[in-house]
Scaffold this motif. Structure first.
Motif, PDB file in Angstrom:
ATOM      1  N   THR A  19      16.913 -61.042   6.343  1.00  0.00           N
ATOM      2  CA  THR A  19      16.420 -62.307   5.788  1.00  0.00           C
ATOM      3  C   THR A  19      15.959 -63.232   6.906  1.00  0.00           C
ATOM      4  O   THR A  19      14.883 -63.837   6.821  1.00  0.00           O
ATOM      5  CB  THR A  19      17.506 -62.994   4.941  1.00  0.00           C
ATOM      6  OG1 THR A  19      17.908 -62.110   3.893  1.00  0.00           O
ATOM      7  CG2 THR A  19      17.014 -64.292   4.349  1.00  0.00           C
ATOM      8  N   ASN A  23      12.091 -64.466   7.530  1.00  0.00           N
ATOM      9  CA  ASN A  23      11.769 -65.895   7.584  1.00  0.00           C
ATOM     10  C   ASN A  23      11.087 -66.268   8.898  1.00  0.00           C
ATOM     11  O   ASN A  23      10.126 -67.043   8.904  1.00  0.00           O
ATOM     12  CB  ASN A  23      13.019 -66.744   7.365  1.00  0.00           C
ATOM     13  CG  ASN A  23      13.490 -66.719   5.934  1.00  0.00           C
ATOM     14  OD1 ASN A  23      12.709 -66.470   5.011  1.00  0.00           O
ATOM     15  ND2 ASN A  23      14.765 -66.970   5.735  1.00  0.00           N
ATOM     16  N   LYS A  26       7.576 -64.939   8.886  1.00  0.00           N
ATOM     17  CA  LYS A  26       6.767 -65.822   8.035  1.00  0.00           C
ATOM     18  C   LYS A  26       6.359 -67.080   8.804  1.00  0.00           C
ATOM     19  O   LYS A  26       5.190 -67.489   8.758  1.00  0.00           O
ATOM     20  CB  LYS A  26       7.574 -66.191   6.790  1.00  0.00           C
ATOM     21  CG  LYS A  26       6.850 -66.988   5.770  1.00  0.00           C
ATOM     22  CD  LYS A  26       7.768 -67.227   4.569  1.00  0.00           C
ATOM     23  CE  LYS A  26       7.103 -68.055   3.516  1.00  0.00           C
ATOM     24  NZ  LYS A  26       7.966 -68.250   2.343  1.00  0.00           N
ATOM     25  N   ASN A  32       2.630 -64.922   3.847  1.00  0.00           N
ATOM     26  CA  ASN A  32       3.597 -65.119   2.775  1.00  0.00           C
ATOM     27  C   ASN A  32       4.502 -63.893   2.618  1.00  0.00           C
ATOM     28  O   ASN A  32       4.409 -63.156   1.646  1.00  0.00           O
ATOM     29  CB  ASN A  32       2.873 -65.425   1.457  1.00  0.00           C
ATOM     30  CG  ASN A  32       3.839 -65.861   0.380  1.00  0.00           C
ATOM     31  OD1 ASN A  32       4.919 -66.330   0.669  1.00  0.00           O
ATOM     32  ND2 ASN A  32       3.440 -65.686  -0.857  1.00  0.00           N
ATOM     33  N   TYR A  33       5.382 -63.676   3.581  1.00  0.00           N
ATOM     34  CA  TYR A  33       6.353 -62.585   3.488  1.00  0.00           C
ATOM     35  C   TYR A  33       7.526 -63.042   2.631  1.00  0.00           C
ATOM     36  O   TYR A  33       7.928 -64.199   2.682  1.00  0.00           O
ATOM     37  CB  TYR A  33       6.895 -62.219   4.867  1.00  0.00           C
ATOM     38  CG  TYR A  33       5.912 -61.498   5.749  1.00  0.00           C
ATOM     39  CD1 TYR A  33       5.661 -60.151   5.568  1.00  0.00           C
ATOM     40  CD2 TYR A  33       5.241 -62.157   6.764  1.00  0.00           C
ATOM     41  CE1 TYR A  33       4.770 -59.479   6.388  1.00  0.00           C
ATOM     42  CE2 TYR A  33       4.348 -61.496   7.584  1.00  0.00           C
ATOM     43  CZ  TYR A  33       4.119 -60.158   7.381  1.00  0.00           C
ATOM     44  OH  TYR A  33       3.231 -59.488   8.191  1.00  0.00           O
ATOM     45  N   ASN A  34       8.058 -62.118   1.839  1.00  0.00           N
ATOM     46  CA  ASN A  34       9.320 -62.395   1.167  1.00  0.00           C
ATOM     47  C   ASN A  34      10.210 -61.172   1.310  1.00  0.00           C
ATOM     48  O   ASN A  34       9.744 -60.069   1.582  1.00  0.00           O
ATOM     49  CB  ASN A  34       9.131 -62.833  -0.289  1.00  0.00           C
ATOM     50  CG  ASN A  34       8.583 -61.762  -1.185  1.00  0.00           C
ATOM     51  OD1 ASN A  34       9.076 -60.641  -1.183  1.00  0.00           O
ATOM     52  ND2 ASN A  34       7.560 -62.085  -1.955  1.00  0.00           N
ATOM     53  N   LYS A  36      11.980 -59.324  -0.751  1.00  0.00           N
ATOM     54  CA  LYS A  36      11.809 -58.199  -1.684  1.00  0.00           C
ATOM     55  C   LYS A  36      10.645 -57.303  -1.267  1.00  0.00           C
ATOM     56  O   LYS A  36      10.783 -56.080  -1.207  1.00  0.00           O
ATOM     57  CB  LYS A  36      11.591 -58.739  -3.090  1.00  0.00           C
ATOM     58  CG  LYS A  36      11.451 -57.667  -4.141  1.00  0.00           C
ATOM     59  CD  LYS A  36      11.246 -58.277  -5.512  1.00  0.00           C
ATOM     60  CE  LYS A  36      11.026 -57.197  -6.547  1.00  0.00           C
ATOM     61  NZ  LYS A  36      10.783 -57.756  -7.874  1.00  0.00           N
TER      62      LYS A  36
END
Length: 74
Positions: A19, A23, A26, A32-34, A36
């Motif tokens: 995570t 972040n 990003k 726009n990485y997330n 999931k």
């Protein structure tokens, strides 16, 4: 699956989470990485070399190829 393994090793050495890496990636790239979608990339082995290199740089690493006694920093 080498990228997934190498990324896990890098994160473990830094006591960081995926995570946190996503972040920071990003923030660095503005893309726009997330979490999931990034996990899906790892699962289907589609992580780009540039993404791995950027994550390594976030944590202060350089990628180096070694052949015998010759070193090539990337």
């Amino acid at each position: 699956m080498l990228a997934k393994r190498d990324l896990k090793i890098l994160l473990a050495n830094e006591n960081a989470t995926l995570t946190e890496a996503v972040n920071e990636l990003k923030n660095l790239t503005g893309k726009n990485y997330n979490l999931k979608n990034f996990c899906a990339k790892l699962r289907i082995d589609s992580l780009r070399y540039t993404e791995f290199k950027q994550i390594a740089q976030i944590f202060g690493y350089e990628i180096e190829l070694v052949k015998g006694n010759k070193r090539l920093k990337l």
